[in-house]
Design a protein around this motif. Structure first.
Motif, PDB file in Angstrom:
ATOM      1  N   SER A 240      36.209  42.225  48.160  1.00  0.00           N
ATOM      2  CA  SER A 240      35.592  42.681  46.908  1.00  0.00           C
ATOM      3  C   SER A 240      36.624  43.077  45.865  1.00  0.00           C
ATOM      4  O   SER A 240      36.268  43.312  44.724  1.00  0.00           O
ATOM      5  CB  SER A 240      34.715  43.915  47.145  1.00  0.00           C
ATOM      6  N   ASP A 242      40.168  42.780  43.632  1.00  0.00           N
ATOM      7  CA  ASP A 242      41.192  41.896  43.085  1.00  0.00           C
ATOM      8  C   ASP A 242      42.563  42.451  43.486  1.00  0.00           C
ATOM      9  O   ASP A 242      42.864  43.615  43.184  1.00  0.00           O
ATOM     10  CB  ASP A 242      41.048  41.866  41.555  1.00  0.00           C
ATOM     11  N   ASN A 249      36.467  42.410  42.094  1.00  0.00           N
ATOM     12  CA  ASN A 249      36.566  41.033  41.612  1.00  0.00           C
ATOM     13  C   ASN A 249      35.236  40.619  40.973  1.00  0.00           C
ATOM     14  O   ASN A 249      34.269  41.385  40.979  1.00  0.00           O
ATOM     15  CB  ASN A 249      37.016  40.083  42.722  1.00  0.00           C
ATOM     16  N   ARG A 250      35.195  39.407  40.470  1.00  0.00           N
ATOM     17  CA  ARG A 250      34.023  38.991  39.698  1.00  0.00           C
ATOM     18  C   ARG A 250      32.739  39.033  40.531  1.00  0.00           C
ATOM     19  O   ARG A 250      31.708  39.520  40.076  1.00  0.00           O
ATOM     20  CB  ARG A 250      34.265  37.573  39.176  1.00  0.00           C
ATOM     21  N   ARG A 251      32.841  38.550  41.790  1.00  0.00           N
ATOM     22  CA  ARG A 251      31.642  38.503  42.630  1.00  0.00           C
ATOM     23  C   ARG A 251      31.125  39.911  42.918  1.00  0.00           C
ATOM     24  O   ARG A 251      29.929  40.191  42.814  1.00  0.00           O
ATOM     25  CB  ARG A 251      31.988  37.792  43.949  1.00  0.00           C
ATOM     26  N   GLY A 315      35.838  45.868  36.678  1.00  0.00           N
ATOM     27  CA  GLY A 315      36.080  44.631  37.411  1.00  0.00           C
ATOM     28  C   GLY A 315      36.958  43.700  36.600  1.00  0.00           C
ATOM     29  O   GLY A 315      37.031  43.804  35.380  1.00  0.00           O
ATOM     30  N   ARG A 316      37.637  42.809  37.344  1.00  0.00           N
ATOM     31  CA  ARG A 316      38.415  41.783  36.642  1.00  0.00           C
ATOM     32  C   ARG A 316      37.551  40.529  36.628  1.00  0.00           C
ATOM     33  O   ARG A 316      37.191  40.013  37.687  1.00  0.00           O
ATOM     34  CB  ARG A 316      39.731  41.545  37.375  1.00  0.00           C
ATOM     35  N   TRP A 317      37.220  40.084  35.441  1.00  0.00           N
ATOM     36  CA  TRP A 317      36.288  38.958  35.308  1.00  0.00           C
ATOM     37  C   TRP A 317      37.010  37.642  35.564  1.00  0.00           C
ATOM     38  O   TRP A 317      36.423  36.656  35.984  1.00  0.00           O
ATOM     39  CB  TRP A 317      35.677  39.013  33.910  1.00  0.00           C
ATOM     40  N   GLY A 318      38.323  37.636  35.316  1.00  0.00           N
ATOM     41  CA  GLY A 318      39.131  36.433  35.509  1.00  0.00           C
ATOM     42  C   GLY A 318      40.252  36.454  34.486  1.00  0.00           C
ATOM     43  O   GLY A 318      40.068  37.006  33.402  1.00  0.00           O
TER      44      GLY A 318
END
Ligand SMILES: Nc1nc2c(ncn2[C@@H]2O[C@H](COP(=O)(O)OP(=O)(O)OP(=O)(O)O)[C@@H](O)[C@H]2O)c(=O)[nH]1
Length: 398
Positions: A240, A242, A249-251, A315-318
């Protein structure tokens, strides 16, 4: 090799496990001590019951004071013998070569058994079939329980049961007053007791050993279960998080947003999402290297997380894009918070190789409305972020 070691090594259950024996021996010795302590009490209580029965059988035959002295003598021998046997068993577990003490216990048991068995020779007992039967039953009970309770040494049973049976057999051979059946019964009883004793002692030890092994196995299983649970928790966490920024993380972030949306649909407390995209991040990579870009991402994540409440999520989206979930927050409060975050990042110098860097971020904010889908909310926040980029970057749009 100690007494218990020798017995265990000759046991079919344990012959294959001789290498483990030294490991289990101290624990088995402790278990055996406990079992023996309990059995001492049981043995004493059944024996004293037996003396009571004998005294009752003899009440019309033997004068009261003599009977009392007889029973007291038996009780004294029994107590002495029990204590000696217990100490012997405790010590033989640890110390081999206690032959004199063993011999003393066996002689004592022989004496005790003979004292019991001599009653058979009394004319009144021998003449009356009911008394004889009761007495025989008492003897059998005493032998079986005695063996069960203190089942440790085969030759001790031989001494006790031999002592019990011998007077009867002698009487049968020498005196006409003893019925033939008594002798036959006595001998049968003696043989049965020997067989019982030979098997019971070993059985007790096998049970103790397998108990100990099962306890160990159960403990090891519980330990590995616990380790597995910890590992699975760590794995879940790793799946979960990053790894670079330690944000969700994104999910995982999507999962949290779905959970929050479900909560809001139930109790109508608003929440907002904040999309942040670092400005001109490509230039950081190009001018200072990928490592510097990574350092910037880490610091930015720290700054964002540092501005959040415990119920919020980051969260880190990307790439260089982050998303924040501000729980129970109105749009105006979220915009104010986003502005604070933007300023905080702009004010944070980021050390990289060759100097300090400054980075800014563009921010899009959207509030979740019950009835709206999560995808629509995300698209809205993303659109506001695009507006912020279009407006010249380093600003907040909602
Ligand atoms: N160092 C580093 N760079 C990354 C990482 N993920 C994405 N990037 C880089 O981030 C850069 C994003 O560049 P762009 O999408 O053009 O965005 P930008 O340069 O920030 O421009 P604007 O968003 O328009 O301000 C790309 O060069 C990616 O290679 C990462 O984990 N580490």
């Amino acid at each position: 090799m100690s007494y218990v070691q020798r017995l265990l090594r000759t046991d079919p259950l344990t012959t294959e496990k001789t290498a483990d024996l030294d490991h289990y021996l101290p624990a088995i010795a402790r278990d055996l001590d406990r079992v023996l302590g309990r059995r001492m009490l049981m043995a004493a209580s059944t024996s004293f019951l037996g003396y009571g029965l004998q005294a009752w059988l003899l009440r019309d035959v033997v004068p009261g004071p003599i009977l009392l002295a007889w029973v007291l003598t038996l009780a004294a021998i029994e107590s002495l013998n029990g204590t000696m046997a217990w100490r012997l068993q405790r010590r033989t577990i640890r110390t081999p070569g206690l032959a004199p003490l063993k011999l003393a216990v066996r002689c004592n048991l022989l004496l005790l058994g003979s004292a019991w068995g001599t009653v058979l020779l009394l004319p009144h007992v021998a003449a009356d079939p009911v008394t004889m039967l009761l007495h025989g039953m008492g003897l059998a009970l005493a032998m079986v329980l005695g063996i069960y309770n203190l089942s440790t040494d085969r030759w001790s049973y031989a001494a006790l049961s031999g002592g019990l049976v011998l007077p009867g057999v002698l009487g049968w051979l020498c005196l006409d007053s003893i019925p033939r059946e008594i002798g036959v019964c006595g001998l049968t009883l003696f043989l049965l007791c020997q067989f019982y004793a030979a098997t019971t002692g070993r059985l007790v030890r096998s049970i103790l050993l397998s108990n100990r092994i099962s306890k160990d196995v159960a403990r090891q299983l519980a330990d590995s279960n616990h380790r597995l649970e910890q590992l699975s928790h760590q794995l879940k966490l790793a799946a979960s998080i990053d790894p670079l920024t330690a944000c969700l993380n994104r999910r995982a972030m999507m999962r949290e947003l779905e959970r929050e949306a479900a909560r809001v649909r139930r109790n109508a407390t608003p929440f907002c999402v904040v999309f942040l995209d670092l400005d001109h991040f490509k230039a950081v990579n190009d001018q200072h290297g990928h490592a510097a870009g990574d350092a910037v991402l880490k610091v930015a994540a720290e700054v964002f997380k540092g501005q959040l409440r415990a119920t919020d999520m980051a969260g880190r989206w990307g790439g260089e894009e982050f998303v924040l979930m501000l729980a129970a927050t109105s749009l105006s409060a979220a915009v104010a918070k986003a502005e604070g975050i933007r300023v905080a990042l702009a004010d944070t110098p980021i050390p990289v190789e060759g100097g300090l860097l400054r980075i800014t971020t563009s921010v899009g904010v959207a509030a979740f409305r019950p009835g709206q889908t999560l995808e629509a909310l995300i698209a809205q926040a993303d659109a506001r972020l695009y507006d912020a980029k279009a407006a010249g970057r380093n600003c907040v749009r909602s």
